[in-house]
Design a protein around this motif. Structure first.
Motif, short mmCIF file in Angstrom:
data_model
loop_
_atom_site.label_atom_id
_atom_site.label_comp_id
_atom_site.label_asym_id
_atom_site.label_seq_id
_atom_site.Cartn_x
_atom_site.Cartn_y
_atom_site.Cartn_z
N CYS A 142 0.83 -1.22 0.00
CA CYS A 142 0.00 0.00 0.00
C CYS A 142 0.86 1.26 0.00
O CYS A 142 0.55 2.23 -0.70
CB CYS A 142 -0.95 -0.01 1.20
SG CYS A 142 -2.21 -1.28 1.06
N THR A 143 1.93 1.23 0.75
CA THR A 143 2.83 2.38 0.79
C THR A 143 3.47 2.59 -0.58
O THR A 143 3.51 3.72 -1.10
CB THR A 143 3.92 2.17 1.86
OG1 THR A 143 3.28 1.96 3.12
CG2 THR A 143 4.84 3.37 1.95
N THR A 144 3.95 1.52 -1.18
CA THR A 144 4.58 1.60 -2.50
C THR A 144 3.60 2.10 -3.55
O THR A 144 3.96 2.91 -4.41
CB THR A 144 5.13 0.21 -2.91
OG1 THR A 144 6.06 -0.23 -1.93
CG2 THR A 144 5.79 0.25 -4.27
N GLU A 145 2.36 1.63 -3.48
CA GLU A 145 1.35 2.00 -4.47
C GLU A 145 0.61 3.29 -4.10
O GLU A 145 -0.33 3.67 -4.78
CB GLU A 145 0.34 0.85 -4.63
CG GLU A 145 0.94 -0.42 -5.18
CD GLU A 145 1.48 -0.26 -6.59
OE1 GLU A 145 0.84 0.45 -7.40
OE2 GLU A 145 2.54 -0.85 -6.88
N LYS A 146 1.05 3.91 -3.00
CA LYS A 146 0.46 5.17 -2.53
C LYS A 146 -1.05 5.04 -2.26
O LYS A 146 -1.85 5.90 -2.60
CB LYS A 146 0.75 6.30 -3.50
CG LYS A 146 2.23 6.59 -3.62
CD LYS A 146 2.51 7.71 -4.59
CE LYS A 146 3.96 8.07 -4.72
NZ LYS A 146 4.97 7.09 -4.63
N ILE A 147 -1.41 3.92 -1.62
CA ILE A 147 -2.79 3.67 -1.20
C ILE A 147 -2.91 4.14 0.24
O ILE A 147 -2.13 3.76 1.09
CB ILE A 147 -3.14 2.17 -1.31
CG1 ILE A 147 -3.08 1.72 -2.77
CG2 ILE A 147 -4.52 1.89 -0.71
CD1 ILE A 147 -3.20 0.22 -2.96
N ASN A 148 -3.90 4.97 0.50
CA ASN A 148 -4.09 5.54 1.82
C ASN A 148 -4.80 4.51 2.71
O ASN A 148 -6.01 4.32 2.62
CB ASN A 148 -4.90 6.83 1.73
CG ASN A 148 -4.98 7.54 3.06
OD1 ASN A 148 -4.19 7.26 3.97
ND2 ASN A 148 -5.92 8.46 3.18
#
Length: 176
Positions: A142-148
C-alpha cells in the motif's frame, strides 16, 4: 526431490537470458519456455483440468522440436482435491519428455498424490506467512502503491484470511 538453495549469480548465460528476457524486454516467461498453470482458479472443474493437461501436452509437442528445455510450473496443486482430477494430470505428467522439468508448488503436500510428487523435478512446499508478516507485506504494498490505508486496516485484512496471502491480496484489491 532436489532442494535448491542457491542464489542466482547474475553473470552466467542463464541468468543473463532471464534478466534480458524478463526485465529488459518485458517479454513473458513463455519466452524462456516456462509455462505456469494455477490450479487455485478452478480446482474442481474437470474441464479446466483437462484443458491444462491438453495444453501441457501441446506445449511439449511444439517445444520438443524447437526448444531445448522447458519448465512447467504447476501452482497451488493442493487445491485440486478430487483424486480423479489429480489422476488426469498424472497421465499427462507421465509422458513429459526428458528435457521438460516439472515444478510443483503447494501449501499442503499431504493432499497431493504420491505418484504426482514422484514425477516432479522440484517440489516447493510454500510456508504461510505469519499474520504479522502478512500485515507488514500488505502495508508495504500500500505504501509503495500510494494507497491511503492504516497498518491497522492491513492487520484486519490479514486476520480475516486465515494465513492465505492470495486471499489477502484479493481482499486488498477489492477494497481499493
Amino acid at each position: 526431490l532436489k532442494k535448491i538453495k542457491k542464489e542466482p549469480c547474475g553473470v552466467c548465460p542463464n541468468c543473463k537470458k532471464i534478466e534480458d528476457t524478463l526485465y529488459k524486454t518485458g517479454k513473458g516467461a513463455e519466452e524462456l519456455n516456462v509455462y505456469t498453470f494455477d490450479m487455485a482458479l478452478n480446482q474442481d472443474d474437470g474441464e479446466y483440468i483437462a484443458n491444462i493437461a491438453k495444453e501441457i501436452e501441446n506445449k511439449n509437442l511444439i517445444a520438443m522440436r524447437t526448444q531445448p528445455v522447458k519448465i512447467i510450473l504447476i501452482e497451488e496443486l493442493h487445491c485440486v482435491k478430487k483424486q480423479e482430477l489429480q489422476q488426469m494430470l498424472l497421465k499427462t505428467l507421465e509422458n513429459v519428455p526428458p528435457d521438460t522439468h516439472i515444478i510443483l508448488t503447494t501449501h499442503e503436500p499431504q493432499n497431493i498424490a504420491n505418484a504426482i510428487k514422484e514425477r516432479a523435478d522440484i517440489e516447493l512446499e510454500l510456508l504461510n506467512p505469519s499474520k504479522e508478516e502478512m500485515t507488514d507485506h500488505l502495508y508495504k504494498i500500500c505504501t509503495t502503491e500510494k494507497i491511503n490505508i492504516t497498518k491497522r486496516d492491513c492487520q484486519l485484512i490479514a486476520n480475516s484470511v486465515g494465513n492465505n496471502p492470495r486471499e489477502a491480496l484479493t481482499k486488498l484489491n477489492i477494497a481499493f
